[in-house]
Scaffold this motif. Sequence first.
Motif, PDB file in Angstrom:
ATOM      1  N   PRO A 125       8.137  -8.693   7.058  1.00 46.89           N
ATOM      2  CA  PRO A 125       9.361  -8.170   6.436  1.00 46.89           C
ATOM      3  C   PRO A 125       9.100  -7.072   5.406  1.00 46.89           C
ATOM      4  N   LEU A 126       7.942  -7.108   4.740  1.00 44.11           N
ATOM      5  CA  LEU A 126       7.671  -6.037   3.776  1.00 44.11           C
ATOM      6  C   LEU A 126       7.480  -4.705   4.502  1.00 44.11           C
ATOM      7  N   LEU A 128       8.824  -3.874   7.341  1.00 40.16           N
ATOM      8  CA  LEU A 128      10.152  -3.490   7.824  1.00 40.16           C
ATOM      9  C   LEU A 128      11.003  -2.902   6.698  1.00 40.16           C
ATOM     10  N   GLY A 129      10.936  -3.540   5.533  1.00 39.70           N
ATOM     11  CA  GLY A 129      11.703  -3.047   4.389  1.00 39.70           C
ATOM     12  C   GLY A 129      11.193  -1.701   3.916  1.00 39.70           C
ATOM     13  N   ARG A 130       9.874  -1.533   3.883  1.00 41.63           N
ATOM     14  CA  ARG A 130       9.302  -0.252   3.453  1.00 41.63           C
ATOM     15  C   ARG A 130       9.694   0.852   4.441  1.00 41.63           C
ATOM     16  N   THR A 132      12.361   0.926   6.286  1.00 36.79           N
ATOM     17  CA  THR A 132      13.796   1.185   6.088  1.00 36.79           C
ATOM     18  C   THR A 132      14.028   2.011   4.822  1.00 36.79           C
ATOM     19  N   ALA A 133      13.229   1.741   3.786  1.00 39.44           N
ATOM     20  CA  ALA A 133      13.385   2.452   2.519  1.00 39.44           C
ATOM     21  C   ALA A 133      12.698   3.815   2.520  1.00 39.44           C
ATOM     22  N   GLY A 134      12.016   4.149   3.620  1.00 47.07           N
ATOM     23  CA  GLY A 134      11.333   5.441   3.679  1.00 47.07           C
ATOM     24  C   GLY A 134       9.997   5.460   2.959  1.00 47.07           C
ATOM     25  N   LEU A 135       9.448   4.280   2.692  1.00 49.41           N
ATOM     26  CA  LEU A 135       8.125   4.192   2.054  1.00 49.41           C
ATOM     27  C   LEU A 135       7.059   4.054   3.137  1.00 49.41           C
ATOM     28  N   PRO A 136       5.803   4.456   2.845  1.00 52.41           N
ATOM     29  CA  PRO A 136       4.758   4.363   3.864  1.00 52.41           C
ATOM     30  C   PRO A 136       4.549   2.932   4.355  1.00 52.41           C
ATOM     31  N   THR A 169      14.483  -7.798  15.806  1.00 48.80           N
ATOM     32  CA  THR A 169      13.755  -7.368  14.604  1.00 48.80           C
ATOM     33  C   THR A 169      12.509  -6.589  14.985  1.00 48.80           C
ATOM     34  N   LYS A 173      16.155  -3.016  15.808  1.00 55.05           N
ATOM     35  CA  LYS A 173      16.419  -2.650  14.414  1.00 55.05           C
ATOM     36  C   LYS A 173      15.441  -1.603  13.882  1.00 55.05           C
ATOM     37  N   GLN A 177      16.075   2.438  12.686  1.00 57.02           N
ATOM     38  CA  GLN A 177      15.662   3.028  11.401  1.00 57.02           C
ATOM     39  C   GLN A 177      14.849   4.301  11.610  1.00 57.02           C
TER      40      GLN A 177
ATOM     41  N   PRO B 125      11.699  -3.551  -1.367  1.00 54.41           N
ATOM     42  CA  PRO B 125      11.554  -3.451   0.094  1.00 54.41           C
ATOM     43  C   PRO B 125      11.374  -4.808   0.783  1.00 54.41           C
ATOM     44  N   GLY B 129      13.654  -5.962   3.844  1.00 57.33           N
ATOM     45  CA  GLY B 129      13.065  -6.356   5.114  1.00 57.33           C
ATOM     46  C   GLY B 129      13.469  -7.771   5.509  1.00 57.33           C
TER      47      GLY B 129
END
Lengths: 290, 290
Positions: A125-126, A128-130, A132-136, A169, A173, A177, B125, B129
């Motif tokens: 999930p980290l 995936l979240g990164r 989505t947030a545009g982080l590497p 997922t 999803k 993104q 993030p 995620g």
Amino acid sequence: MTETATLSGREHATRLRADTTVEAARLTATGTPPRLAVVTATADESSAWYVRSIAKAAGKCGIHCDIADLGPDAAPAAIRDRLTELSADPAVHGIILQTPLPPGANAQELAGAIAVAKDVDGAGPLSLGRLTAGLPAFAPATAEAVVAVLDAHDIPLAGRRVAVVGRSTVVGKPAAQLLLARDATVTVAHSRTTDLAALTASADIVVAAAGRPGLITAAHLRPGAVVVDVGTNPTPDGGLTGDVDAASVTGKAAALTPVPGGVGPVTTALLLHHTVRAAATAHSAADSAA
Amino acid sequence: MTETATLSGREHATRLRADTTVEAARLTATGTPPRLAVVTATADESSAWYVRSIAKAAGKCGIHCDIADLGPDAAPAAIRDRLTELSADPAVHGIILQTPLPPGANAQELAGAIAVAKDVDGAGPLSLGRLTAGLPAFAPATAEAVVAVLDAHDIPLAGRRVAVVGRSTVVGKPAAQLLLARDATVTVAHSRTTDLAALTASADIVVAAAGRPGLITAAHLRPGAVVVDVGTNPTPDGGLTGDVDAASVTGKAAALTPVPGGVGPVTTALLLHHTVRAAATAHSAADSAA
């Protein structure tokens, strides 16, 4: 009748594997032989076949691949512990948690035990979240392969309408993104979508990732649409078939990725490419610390 | 002409705050007074106003609110350290990182230092995620408020077409995930979307979260559409205006959330509700450990 082009993934996969092989050799020569670990906990035959194919492809690129088979009765805690241990092992650069998992094990929750720098299939999930947030972060390889195949064939994405059919997922999803990050206008459709055909027929590009053989037909497309088929559904004769009815859409779609030979080979090549990227980052970090 | 209903958020916010007040009193009586920390690093006036309004609303519900003002010249490392420290402090249950931040500070990256259990505004993030993967996490309060306002007015979501206009990490993207989880068919549109009006006119529900005053007009809607206005754009006279041209859409939309008084009050109420939920979880965990 439109001539329907075949958007093969094989040539791009070959280029990616060649780059990966060169980089793996460089890393090995400088003391960081790239290493991928695949954790599996299933008796599923097609999973075992897939894991062997990854190991073989890795070997050809000069990447070590360890398969940690915990067996179909592995407890979630045992899987988590192994992922934690591999995350802490400096000799391991990439970690894949293979599915399916034993009943009671949640793949996304467990994948959270993979260090984000080693999460080469973007499963946690980290990651995936990164993403989505545009982080590497590493994207899930299949989702990235969707964009890579379109790029390899110079199909523009910015400002175009894309319908992603499927909201998993691991594919739907994250693919949405990645396409959004490329300035496409993205709709995610799924089993509860009403009038799917009308929806997909309003899209310039349709990404079929529902896991339902033959779901997308000519009736689902506007003339000249580009279709990416992510489906890998087993056929009774031991082959694979996609989510797109290729015979139906041929002559209406402008282009279609084949199954097999489209998204699939790029996915595997990206997993290995991510692994050498992870190894290169670890190598640079070790250099800086030295 | 359609009668356009006003989808007020005030009544739902009042109910949420009443629940929150009861729960805060229970937690305080049993030794866990709920506590929220707001970390701020800006001289921005509207941010300061917003932080004071949260602190005041928290106080009314019986939640302690500490404001950690690190000043507009705070280094990213100092912000990160403070968030890490608050994450480790057992007396603190919820942490908000207020924006804007000083140049060079990435809000999403820094919010990763907030423990996920205390990330009551779903800013990190990992929270994003987990939300996307369907795992337990706090959603960003504004994104959750979009769904909460629709629910409060019994507007069904499953199978409906929703256009989310705006792809920010704090609102548009998480709102899309929450709507998708409720079985809506969700399109995310943005500044690079071509023919926005045609796209939004195909939606049953339009969520305007672009931060552009008056962006959505009658021309953007099908008759009878439901419109959620997430915009909070400052006006020259010190007031707020939304992303929807309310005068234009009145008589065509079936319903519209007002600005102010729609999504805004529910957002603040959800932040406080999340804080008591986080405190209740910490309280139960302490009980189990005892």
